[in-house]
Design a protein around this motif. Structure first.
Motif, PDB file in Angstrom:
ATOM      1  N   LEU A  11      33.339  33.710 -12.798  1.00 31.37           N
ATOM      2  CA  LEU A  11      32.350  34.403 -13.366  1.00 31.37           C
ATOM      3  C   LEU A  11      31.294  34.056 -14.185  1.00 31.37           C
ATOM      4  O   LEU A  11      30.216  34.703 -14.102  1.00 31.37           O
ATOM      5  CB  LEU A  11      33.223  34.859 -14.629  1.00 31.37           C
ATOM      6  CG  LEU A  11      34.474  36.599 -13.800  1.00 31.37           C
ATOM      7  CD1 LEU A  11      34.987  36.655 -14.424  1.00 31.37           C
ATOM      8  CD2 LEU A  11      33.521  37.206 -12.485  1.00 31.37           C
ATOM      9  N   LEU A  32      27.128  41.551 -12.015  1.00 29.97           N
ATOM     10  CA  LEU A  32      27.469  40.693 -13.132  1.00 29.97           C
ATOM     11  C   LEU A  32      26.445  39.997 -14.722  1.00 29.97           C
ATOM     12  O   LEU A  32      25.303  39.122 -13.785  1.00 29.97           O
ATOM     13  CB  LEU A  32      28.966  40.628 -14.179  1.00 29.97           C
ATOM     14  CG  LEU A  32      30.016  41.745 -13.156  1.00 29.97           C
ATOM     15  CD1 LEU A  32      30.926  40.290 -13.470  1.00 29.97           C
ATOM     16  CD2 LEU A  32      29.756  42.512 -14.194  1.00 29.97           C
ATOM     17  N   GLN A  34      25.894  37.711 -17.191  1.00 33.85           N
ATOM     18  CA  GLN A  34      26.495  36.677 -18.070  1.00 33.85           C
ATOM     19  C   GLN A  34      27.748  37.331 -18.468  1.00 33.85           C
ATOM     20  O   GLN A  34      28.032  37.482 -19.662  1.00 33.85           O
ATOM     21  CB  GLN A  34      25.273  36.386 -19.190  1.00 33.85           C
ATOM     22  CG  GLN A  34      23.473  35.532 -18.798  1.00 33.85           C
ATOM     23  CD  GLN A  34      23.201  34.960 -19.970  1.00 33.85           C
ATOM     24  OE1 GLN A  34      23.428  35.562 -21.209  1.00 33.85           O
ATOM     25  NE2 GLN A  34      21.932  35.363 -19.778  1.00 33.85           N
ATOM     26  N   PRO A  35      28.820  37.469 -17.117  1.00 33.76           N
ATOM     27  CA  PRO A  35      29.676  38.108 -18.324  1.00 33.76           C
ATOM     28  C   PRO A  35      30.953  36.708 -18.921  1.00 33.76           C
ATOM     29  O   PRO A  35      30.443  34.937 -18.568  1.00 33.76           O
ATOM     30  CB  PRO A  35      30.993  38.177 -16.947  1.00 33.76           C
ATOM     31  CG  PRO A  35      29.820  37.370 -15.893  1.00 33.76           C
ATOM     32  CD  PRO A  35      28.662  36.826 -16.128  1.00 33.76           C
ATOM     33  N   MET A  38      36.669  38.416 -19.599  1.00 33.46           N
ATOM     34  CA  MET A  38      37.512  40.184 -18.747  1.00 33.46           C
ATOM     35  C   MET A  38      39.015  39.478 -19.603  1.00 33.46           C
ATOM     36  O   MET A  38      40.042  39.461 -20.449  1.00 33.46           O
ATOM     37  CB  MET A  38      37.395  38.828 -17.903  1.00 33.46           C
ATOM     38  CG  MET A  38      38.653  37.698 -17.373  1.00 33.46           C
ATOM     39  SD  MET A  38      37.889  37.054 -15.207  1.00 33.46           S
ATOM     40  CE  MET A  38      39.237  36.636 -15.978  1.00 33.46           C
ATOM     41  N   VAL A  48      35.051  43.794 -17.817  1.00 34.01           N
ATOM     42  CA  VAL A  48      34.281  42.627 -18.243  1.00 34.01           C
ATOM     43  C   VAL A  48      33.451  43.111 -19.623  1.00 34.01           C
ATOM     44  O   VAL A  48      32.250  43.622 -18.921  1.00 34.01           O
ATOM     45  CB  VAL A  48      33.673  41.757 -16.469  1.00 34.01           C
ATOM     46  CG1 VAL A  48      32.712  40.645 -16.615  1.00 34.01           C
ATOM     47  CG2 VAL A  48      34.797  42.034 -15.236  1.00 34.01           C
ATOM     48  N   CYS A  49      33.214  41.896 -19.540  1.00 34.22           N
ATOM     49  CA  CYS A  49      32.514  41.859 -21.234  1.00 34.22           C
ATOM     50  C   CYS A  49      31.044  41.105 -20.648  1.00 34.22           C
ATOM     51  O   CYS A  49      30.794  40.068 -20.328  1.00 34.22           O
ATOM     52  CB  CYS A  49      32.211  41.499 -22.505  1.00 34.22           C
ATOM     53  SG  CYS A  49      34.244  42.398 -22.957  1.00 34.22           S
ATOM     54  N   GLU A  50      29.860  41.567 -20.224  1.00 40.73           N
ATOM     55  CA  GLU A  50      28.310  40.954 -20.646  1.00 40.73           C
ATOM     56  C   GLU A  50      27.590  40.160 -22.066  1.00 40.73           C
ATOM     57  O   GLU A  50      27.946  41.579 -23.109  1.00 40.73           O
ATOM     58  CB  GLU A  50      27.926  41.464 -20.295  1.00 40.73           C
ATOM     59  CG  GLU A  50      28.767  42.461 -18.443  1.00 40.73           C
ATOM     60  CD  GLU A  50      27.305  43.390 -17.676  1.00 40.73           C
ATOM     61  OE1 GLU A  50      26.516  43.056 -16.210  1.00 40.73           O
ATOM     62  OE2 GLU A  50      26.210  44.099 -18.363  1.00 40.73           O
ATOM     63  N   ARG A  51      27.929  39.721 -22.126  1.00 36.28           N
ATOM     64  CA  ARG A  51      27.025  38.445 -23.573  1.00 36.28           C
ATOM     65  C   ARG A  51      25.562  39.283 -23.860  1.00 36.28           C
ATOM     66  O   ARG A  51      25.422  39.664 -24.978  1.00 36.28           O
ATOM     67  CB  ARG A  51      26.399  37.647 -22.270  1.00 36.28           C
ATOM     68  CG  ARG A  51      26.023  36.201 -23.955  1.00 36.28           C
ATOM     69  CD  ARG A  51      26.151  34.760 -23.920  1.00 36.28           C
ATOM     70  NE  ARG A  51      25.652  34.465 -24.924  1.00 36.28           N
ATOM     71  CZ  ARG A  51      24.008  33.906 -25.369  1.00 36.28           C
ATOM     72  NH1 ARG A  51      22.964  34.017 -24.338  1.00 36.28           N
ATOM     73  NH2 ARG A  51      23.488  33.469 -26.168  1.00 36.28           N
ATOM     74  N   VAL A  56      30.833  47.105 -21.168  1.00 28.39           N
ATOM     75  CA  VAL A  56      31.681  46.671 -20.944  1.00 28.39           C
ATOM     76  C   VAL A  56      32.132  47.575 -18.862  1.00 28.39           C
ATOM     77  O   VAL A  56      31.599  48.219 -19.240  1.00 28.39           O
ATOM     78  CB  VAL A  56      33.160  46.688 -21.495  1.00 28.39           C
ATOM     79  CG1 VAL A  56      34.767  46.188 -20.595  1.00 28.39           C
ATOM     80  CG2 VAL A  56      32.996  46.207 -23.240  1.00 28.39           C
ATOM     81  N   ARG A  57      32.469  45.678 -18.004  1.00 28.04           N
ATOM     82  CA  ARG A  57      31.856  46.682 -17.171  1.00 28.04           C
ATOM     83  C   ARG A  57      33.321  47.122 -16.348  1.00 28.04           C
ATOM     84  O   ARG A  57      34.310  46.417 -17.173  1.00 28.04           O
ATOM     85  CB  ARG A  57      31.178  46.476 -16.010  1.00 28.04           C
ATOM     86  CG  ARG A  57      29.633  45.494 -16.821  1.00 28.04           C
ATOM     87  CD  ARG A  57      28.771  46.595 -16.638  1.00 28.04           C
ATOM     88  NE  ARG A  57      28.920  47.598 -15.250  1.00 28.04           N
ATOM     89  CZ  ARG A  57      27.787  46.881 -14.259  1.00 28.04           C
ATOM     90  NH1 ARG A  57      26.838  46.000 -14.781  1.00 28.04           N
ATOM     91  NH2 ARG A  57      27.609  47.431 -13.099  1.00 28.04           N
ATOM     92  N   LEU A  65      32.411  46.941  -8.510  1.00 28.98           N
ATOM     93  CA  LEU A  65      32.013  46.924  -9.527  1.00 28.98           C
ATOM     94  C   LEU A  65      31.637  48.057  -9.699  1.00 28.98           C
ATOM     95  O   LEU A  65      30.713  48.725  -9.019  1.00 28.98           O
ATOM     96  CB  LEU A  65      30.775  45.779  -9.839  1.00 28.98           C
ATOM     97  CG  LEU A  65      30.215  45.284 -10.735  1.00 28.98           C
ATOM     98  CD1 LEU A  65      30.950  46.006 -12.763  1.00 28.98           C
ATOM     99  CD2 LEU A  65      29.049  44.654 -10.925  1.00 28.98           C
TER     100      LEU A  65
END
Length: 81
Positions: A11, A32, A34-35, A38, A48-51, A56-57, A65
């Protein structure tokens, strides 16, 4: 536990390494931003959290997705936070 660590490596886009016996490289999801974290739900969904965006996906149980984030968190992207 090793499969979980391998999934995280996939990821976050770490460089390819030789896989131990019994492991297979498989792309789980694309799209995504920059995950960084998760968590699996009991029903098979992957959160999944994106930086950079704080979104939050959700990846549904079939591996798709979802186009809309379930929430957006306030994040600081300064340095290695």
């Amino acid at each position: 536990m090793r499969q979980f660590v391998l999934l995280i490596a996939l990821l976050v886009g770490l460089p390819a390494v030789a896989l131990p016996p019994g492991f297979v490289h498989e792309e789980v999801v694309t799209g995504l931003d920059q995950p960084v974290a998760m968590a699996f739900a009991p029903d098979g969904r992957l959160f999944v959290c994106e930086r950079t965006t704080g979104r939050v996906r959700v990846v549904d149980a079939s591996g798709v997705l979802q186009p809309t984030a379930v929430t957006r968190l306030q994040v600081s992207t300064s340095g290695e936070r």
